[in-house]
Design a protein around this motif. Structure first.
Motif, mmCIF file in Angstrom:
data_model
loop_
_atom_site.group_PDB
_atom_site.id
_atom_site.type_symbol
_atom_site.label_atom_id
_atom_site.label_comp_id
_atom_site.label_asym_id
_atom_site.label_seq_id
_atom_site.Cartn_x
_atom_site.Cartn_y
_atom_site.Cartn_z
ATOM 1 N N ASP A 10 -1.261 -3.706 -7.607
ATOM 2 C CA ASP A 10 -1.925 -4.435 -8.677
ATOM 3 C C ASP A 10 -2.255 -3.551 -9.878
ATOM 4 O O ASP A 10 -2.712 -4.050 -10.914
ATOM 5 C CB ASP A 10 -3.192 -5.121 -8.162
ATOM 6 N N TYR A 70 0.871 -1.182 0.000
ATOM 7 C CA TYR A 70 0.000 0.000 0.000
ATOM 8 C C TYR A 70 0.899 1.221 0.000
ATOM 9 O O TYR A 70 1.814 1.331 0.818
ATOM 10 C CB TYR A 70 -0.904 -0.036 1.234
ATOM 11 N N LYS A 73 -2.667 5.448 -11.068
ATOM 12 C CA LYS A 73 -3.941 5.880 -10.506
ATOM 13 C C LYS A 73 -4.015 7.381 -10.630
ATOM 14 O O LYS A 73 -3.056 8.081 -10.290
ATOM 15 C CB LYS A 73 -4.081 5.458 -9.056
ATOM 16 N N ALA A 114 -3.585 7.292 -3.145
ATOM 17 C CA ALA A 114 -2.863 6.066 -2.784
ATOM 18 C C ALA A 114 -3.022 5.026 -3.878
ATOM 19 O O ALA A 114 -3.956 5.099 -4.691
ATOM 20 C CB ALA A 114 -3.360 5.529 -1.448
ATOM 21 N N ARG A 149 -2.228 0.618 -4.883
ATOM 22 C CA ARG A 149 -1.769 -0.725 -4.537
ATOM 23 C C ARG A 149 -1.005 -1.278 -5.727
ATOM 24 O O ARG A 149 -1.233 -0.866 -6.866
ATOM 25 C CB ARG A 149 -2.954 -1.618 -4.205
#
Lengths: 119, 114
Positions: free
Chosen positions: B53, B32, B57, B49, B51
């Motif tokens: 995967d 994270y 973003k 934020a 992750r």
């Protein structure tokens, strides 16, 4: 917007004295944290607290430090015998727990901090 | 192995320009990666934020780019504004193994000139 409240905003103390920093987390949050930031340095994790007990602590959080949730609203950090190197900004944070936002992340909300100066 | 390295230490950008802040980590258990924005006299506030995967973003003018193989991630602020002037911290946590203990980078002082 709900916020984490910290008092005092600034405390000056003599070396060797006990200090208690207070925090009122967001009311529905379950996880509580203390971080500190020495002037000009990075923010460092001290301790996390959940279900009335410490869930994790860093190497900084030695026997001079303790945390307590004395009632349903306050979360305190006590430094038993302050040292010069304890001078820093101390941030309290709280979180609700793992949410659906940010792919299920545990989102922390920080307070504005308590500046501790040890003379 | 717990460290997060952030650069640059300070950044000056003209209004309308792109601000880019970079971070690198070592601990492959980190899963994270938030960015926090801090104004003087305030605590850090979550900005955006990601992750591992996803590789990117975007939220408004703020974009995180993530390179898992290089163990690097960066924050891009498009059309930077004077109101973006603040200190930015990258952070990382290994939520599977250590709850939400955040490891912060050193911080970047961003100044956006009008």
């Amino acid at each position: 917007e709900p916020e984490v409240t910290q008092t005092p905003s600034h405390q000056v103390t003599q070396m060797g004295q006990e200090v208690i920093l207070r925090c009122v987390p967001i009311s529905n949050h379950l996880y509580f944290y203390w971080y500190r930031q020495i002037l000009g340095q990075k923010v460092e994790f001290l301790v996390s607290f959940y279900n009335n007990e410490i869930s994790e602590k860093s190497e900084i959080f030695d026997d001079q430090f303790s945390v307590e949730r004395p009632d349903g609203s306050n979360f305190t950090l006590k430094i038993r015998s302050t040292k010069l190197e304890d001078s820093a900004m101390y941030f309290c944070a709280s979180s609700e727990g793992w949410t659906s936002g940010y792919s299920g992340a545990n989102v922390l909300t920080f307070g504005a901090g308590s500046r501790l100066t040890v003379l | 192995q717990q460290q997060v390295k952030q650069s640059p230490q300070s950044l000056i950008v003209q209004k309308g320009g792109i601000s880019i802040i970079n971070c690198a980590y070592e601990n492959t258990a980190f899963d994270y990666f938030p960015w926090y924005q801090q104004f003087p006299g305030k605590g850090p506030a979550l900005l955006i934020a990601i992750r591992p995967d996803v590789s990117e973003k975007k939220e408004g003018r703020f974009t995180i780019s993530f390179n898992k193989s290089a163990k690097q991630f960066s924050l891009h602020i498009m059309d930077s504004q004077p109101g973006d002037s603040a200190t930015y911290f990258c952070a990382a946590s290994a939520e599977e193994t250590s709850g939400s203990r955040l490891t912060f980078g050193e911080g970047t002082q961003l100044t956006v000139n009008p």
